[in-house]
Design a protein around this motif. Structure first.
Motif, PDB file in Angstrom:
ATOM      1  N   GLY A 252       0.718  -1.285  -0.076  1.00  0.00           N
ATOM      2  CA  GLY A 252       0.027  -0.067   0.046  1.00  0.00           C
ATOM      3  C   GLY A 252       0.768   1.303  -0.003  1.00  0.00           C
ATOM      4  N   PHE A 253       2.016   1.093   0.915  1.00  0.00           N
ATOM      5  CA  PHE A 253       2.659   2.398   1.015  1.00  0.00           C
ATOM      6  C   PHE A 253       3.423   2.639  -0.177  1.00  0.00           C
ATOM      7  CE2 PHE A 253       3.337   3.753   5.681  1.00  0.00           C
ATOM      8  CZ  PHE A 253       1.673   3.732   5.866  1.00  0.00           C
ATOM      9  N   GLY A 254       3.879   1.475  -1.175  1.00  0.00           N
ATOM     10  CA  GLY A 254       4.651   1.575  -2.281  1.00  0.00           C
ATOM     11  C   GLY A 254       3.856   1.978  -3.085  1.00  0.00           C
ATOM     12  N   LYS A 255       2.689   1.854  -3.171  1.00  0.00           N
ATOM     13  CA  LYS A 255       1.669   2.439  -4.438  1.00  0.00           C
ATOM     14  C   LYS A 255       1.589   3.830  -4.171  1.00  0.00           C
ATOM     15  CE  LYS A 255      -2.733   1.400  -6.236  1.00  0.00           C
ATOM     16  NZ  LYS A 255      -4.054   0.619  -6.144  1.00  0.00           N
ATOM     17  N   ALA A 256       1.392   4.135  -3.007  1.00  0.00           N
ATOM     18  CA  ALA A 256       1.271   5.686  -2.660  1.00  0.00           C
ATOM     19  C   ALA A 256       2.382   6.458  -2.975  1.00  0.00           C
ATOM     20  CB  ALA A 256       0.798   5.821  -1.217  1.00  0.00           C
ATOM     21  N   ALA A 257       3.556   5.828  -2.349  1.00  0.00           N
ATOM     22  CA  ALA A 257       4.966   6.647  -2.712  1.00  0.00           C
ATOM     23  C   ALA A 257       5.230   6.679  -4.444  1.00  0.00           C
ATOM     24  CB  ALA A 257       6.198   5.537  -1.991  1.00  0.00           C
ATOM     25  N   PHE A 302       8.876   4.098 -10.645  1.00  0.00           N
ATOM     26  CA  PHE A 302       8.670   3.110 -11.699  1.00  0.00           C
ATOM     27  C   PHE A 302       8.619   1.481 -10.979  1.00  0.00           C
ATOM     28  CE2 PHE A 302       9.747   0.641 -15.600  1.00  0.00           C
ATOM     29  CZ  PHE A 302       8.622   0.609 -16.096  1.00  0.00           C
ATOM     30  N   ILE A 303       9.940   1.379 -10.147  1.00  0.00           N
ATOM     31  CA  ILE A 303      10.048   0.279  -9.760  1.00  0.00           C
ATOM     32  C   ILE A 303       8.906  -0.206  -8.840  1.00  0.00           C
ATOM     33  CG2 ILE A 303      11.528  -1.325  -8.148  1.00  0.00           C
ATOM     34  CD1 ILE A 303      14.025   0.306  -9.425  1.00  0.00           C
ATOM     35  N   ARG A 317      10.991  -3.277  -1.414  1.00  0.00           N
ATOM     36  CA  ARG A 317      11.814  -3.044  -0.525  1.00  0.00           C
ATOM     37  C   ARG A 317      13.142  -2.369  -1.370  1.00  0.00           C
ATOM     38  NH1 ARG A 317      11.015  -8.279   3.399  1.00  0.00           N
ATOM     39  NH2 ARG A 317       9.373  -7.563   4.396  1.00  0.00           N
ATOM     40  N   TRP A 318      13.322  -2.962  -2.550  1.00  0.00           N
ATOM     41  CA  TRP A 318      14.547  -2.294  -3.231  1.00  0.00           C
ATOM     42  C   TRP A 318      14.149  -0.914  -3.628  1.00  0.00           C
ATOM     43  CZ3 TRP A 318      19.416  -3.226  -3.282  1.00  0.00           C
ATOM     44  CH2 TRP A 318      19.941  -4.386  -3.076  1.00  0.00           C
ATOM     45  N   ALA A 319      12.854  -0.856  -4.093  1.00  0.00           N
ATOM     46  CA  ALA A 319      12.269   0.531  -4.493  1.00  0.00           C
ATOM     47  C   ALA A 319      12.463   1.706  -3.361  1.00  0.00           C
ATOM     48  CB  ALA A 319      11.002   0.632  -4.863  1.00  0.00           C
TER      49      ALA A 319
END
Lengths: 390, 365
Positions: A252-257, A302-303, A317-319
């Motif tokens: 979820g946080f990755g999507k928002a970020a 993008f990642i 996590r890498w992103a």
């Protein structure tokens, strides 16, 4: 439980303790030198370069990377995304430690640290953006302390006060977001007073907006990044809810970020257009600028997008790691690399070993405190007495 | 998943407002600060300076600064470019260009801006502009954050980096204490070539313009400090482009405070608006939760009702079926009985007996 006993029986000379201990010893030596011989003896600062990494890294990056606190608590308590609840406590703890360490680091940098309360209590220089930063950081540190205190109170078994404070959650969260908006953006606005010193590609009337927006994805990325570290080292402390929700939190946080970072790239380009700075992009500074913007914002955005679509936790996590580096790079570029860009090379600043030592010392102290707290207090799990009453 | 698009856009929009609101009101008015009326300044005529360093010596003496060990009549220090330091409020630099018969000497010290960047940047008001025109420093308030040094476009304030516990920011005071006593600034008093003129800023500007008018070949048509960074109390006349003699001519006419007025003006708006916005977002999300909870309850009760209704219909249908089956079964039994009776009568019973039986079955129906 058996793991716990293993841990207790282990020798204190674990790799972590040896490294942390060494850094702390060196840090204490430099601390002694700083307060006996002065900044001149331990830093490469000079009259043209009054701010080094103790401001550029410890203050600017410290505050940006501690943004996870307000971002996570806002997501959970204001936006009502309750399934991120288990991420709030670790984020608040890191934010609290982060801000506390920022203040600690400031004690090294300013000339007379015991006067740090002066701007708030004695002589208010309200025309200064640093006044705003100081006031907000002071207030926000207090807010974070209160927001974090339920964990301590649960640990100590002080139910009544704990329940009273938990009832303040929403008010504290809103107050925290206001204060964070103000000082995150003001840290960028600090440099607006010196248009003749900061390279035009980084100088913009939107600096405060850039700092604020980048603090949001910085906070989101830090929560993911810290989460992955916590999983590696403190997995045994996490309860079922935390383990169950943590993948959701990361995705979820990755999507928002990802969304916010794309937007950030957009407003950065708008800034370049408004000041018509396109021609600088073909210079060496331009290459460095694009390296930061494309390599450390657009690329991780993008990642993130791909990782979230494929539900690939590893990639998220890498992103997050690249994004965190990106924020650090941005803050260092503005405060050090692109600041005083017109000075001849010989007059430019590069940090001394002692400065790097103190920065590492401060981070290490943070990690040691984090470890102490997480292994004792209900951070990665809910205290059995208070389940389901948040 | 994550923050919804609408919430995110709302957030962004709100952040954008702070940037848009950060205009400056001065652009719309003719309000320009011209400094305190009658305040003093110094005119430095660079074409007259011979680089004797007498001003440096006087400055060092009247301000009781430490001696560096190199005597002030040693002019070899001019071989390298210097800047103001914590032990030198003023320095003279030499500039030589190819084709120049004579080098150019420029004295450098605090320019005492009309709206000083350092004072606007100071978060404890340790630096301030006073009525004499001087920008003065109060060490008893200074925290030592060095933001004034970041802010100064002329790179003037210096810092006592080697003082561990009581470091001060050091810079020219325009000899404010001497001016108050009716004395000239140390440097002005000591200059043997009258390259420095002390007076009210307005008068000095007139003098400078007159000199340019009178000797247009001697001077470039530019008084440095008349407009730079909103104007400074120190003014400069030069025979060469200021950019060539280490004085940046790209600083612009706006005082430093203008650059930060935007973000500062956004502060009260954020304080006023954010609680409303955030409480609103909270209320919306809470209401959404409430509505979805209500909808859930309604859906559950509706489905329960639906189930009950269906059951009723099914039971009724079942009853109907059962009734029909019962009737069919009775009819079948009757028919069987009749058939049996018919068989019996065929095997020797009276016709009347058969009629009786038929009547009986009719009654039963």
């Amino acid at each position: 439980m058996s793991q716990e006993i293993d841990r207790i029986n282990k020798s204190i000379f674990t790799p972590f303790n040896i490294i942390a201990g060494t850094i702390i010893i060196f840090g204490l030596i430099v601390t002694f030198l700083r307060f006996t011989k002065g900044l001149g003896a331990v830093t490469n600062l000079d009259d043209n370069n009054p701010w080094g990494i103790w401001i550029g890294f410890d203050l600017l990056c410290g505050v940006a990377l501690a943004a996870g606190g307000y971002v996570t608590s806002a997501a959970c308590y204001i936006f009502g995304l309750k399934r991120y609840h288990s991420a709030v406590r670790p984020a608040i703890l890191t934010a609290f430690l982060g801000y506390a360490l920022v203040v600690l680091a400031l004690h090294y940098d300013v000339g007379r640290p015991w006067r740090l309360p002066y701007p708030i209590f004695l002589s208010q220089g309200t025309t200064s953006l640093l006044f705003e930063v100081g006031l907000c950081v002071f207030l926000y540190l207090s807010v974070l302390f209160i927001e974090y205190s339920p964990a301590v109170l649960e640990w100590l078994g002080l139910k009544k006060i704990r329940n009273l404070i938990v009832r303040l959650t929403l008010v504290l969260t809103i107050f925290g977001v206001i204060l964070s908006t103000l000082h995150q953006s003001s840290l960028g606005a600090l440099f607006m007073i010196a248009p003749s010193k900061l390279h035009p590609l980084w100088y913009s009337n939107y600096l405060p907006v850039y700092f604020f927006i980048s603090s949001i994805f910085s906070g989101l990325s830090m929560v993911i990044f810290e989460g992955s570290l916590a999983h590696r080292y403190f997995h045994y402390k996490m309860d079922e809810i935390h383990l169950k929700e943590s993948k959701d939190v990361a995705l979820g946080f990755g999507k928002a970020a990802s969304f916010i970072m794309m937007g950030y790239v957009g407003i950065k380009l708008i800034g370049i257009s408004i000041d018509n700075n396109w021609h600088y992009l073909t210079t060496r500074w331009g290459v460095w600028y694009l390296f930061e913007l494309i390599g450390f914002v657009a690329l991780p955005a993008f990642i993130y997008a791909i990782a979230v679509r494929e539900k690939n936790l590893h990639l998220v996590r890498w992103a997050a790691l690249i994004s965190v580096f990106g924020v650090v790079l941005n803050r260092l570029n503005i405060s050090i690399v692109a600041f005083n860009w017109q000075l001849p090379t010989a007059e430019r600043y590069f940090p001394s070993w002692s400065e790097i030592t103190i920065s590492l010392f401060v981070v290490t102290v943070g990690i040691v405190f984090y470890r102490f707290i997480v292994t004792r207090m209900p951070i990665l799990y809910e205290h059995p007495d208070y389940q389901h009453d948040n | 998943m994550g923050i919804s698009r609408r919430q995110f856009l709302g957030f962004l929009g709100a952040a954008g407002t702070t940037a848009v609101l950060g205009g400056n009101t001065e652009a719309a008015s003719d309000k320009v600060l011209k400094g305190y009326p009658g305040s003093f300044g110094v005119l430095h005529d660079i074409t007259r300076c011979i680089g004797c360093r007498k001003c440096e010596e006087a400055c060092n003496r009247v301000n009781e600064l430490p001696l560096s060990g190199i005597p002030f009549d040693d002019l070899s220090v001019l071989n390298t470019k210097r800047r103001t330091r914590s032990d030198a409020y003023t320095v003279v630099n030499r500039f030589t260009q190819n084709g120049d018969k004579q080098p150019v000497f420029v004295k450098n010290q605090c320019n005492h801006c009309l709206e000083p960047a350092c004072a606007s940047a100071c978060f404890v008001k340790a630096l301030r502009k006073v009525k004499t025109g001087a920008v003065i420093y109060d060490a008893s308030l200074c925290v030592g954050c060095r933001y004034c040094m970041i802010a100064c476009p002329f790179n003037i304030p210096a810092y006592e980096y080697n003082n561990p516990l009581t470091p001060r920011v050091m810079k020219c005071t325009m000899c404010h204490p001497r001016i108050e006593k009716g004395l000239l600034p140390g440097c002005v008093e000591s200059c043997p070539k009258e390259a420095l003129t002390f007076g009210s800023r307005e008068t000095l500007l007139k003098t400078a313009h007159q000199r340019i008018d009178k000797y247009p070949d001697r001077y470039v048509d530019h008084i440095y400090g008349e407009h730079e960074m909103g104007g400074t109390s120190w003014l400069y006349l030069s025979g060469r482009s200021f950019n060539d003699i280490g004085m940046r001519d790209d600083l612009g006419k706006q005082p430093a405070a203008v650059y930060t007025s935007g973000p500062l003006s956004a502060v009260p708006i954020v304080v006023g608006l954010w609680p409303v916005l955030l409480t609103g977002l909270y209320a919306i999300s809470k209401r959404k939760d409430k509505i979805s909870e209500e909808e859930r309850i309604e859906a559950v009760s509706r489905s329960i009702a639906d189930v009950n209704e269906n059951m009723k219909i099914k039971i009724a249908a079942l009853k109907d079926d059962m009734a029909k089956e019962k009737e069919a079964a009775i009819n079948l039994e009757v028919r069987r009985a009749l058939e049996e009776a018919a068989k019996n009568s065929e095997s020797g019973q009276a016709e009347s007996g058969k009629d009786e039986l038929l009547d009986k079955s009719g009654e039963e129906k």
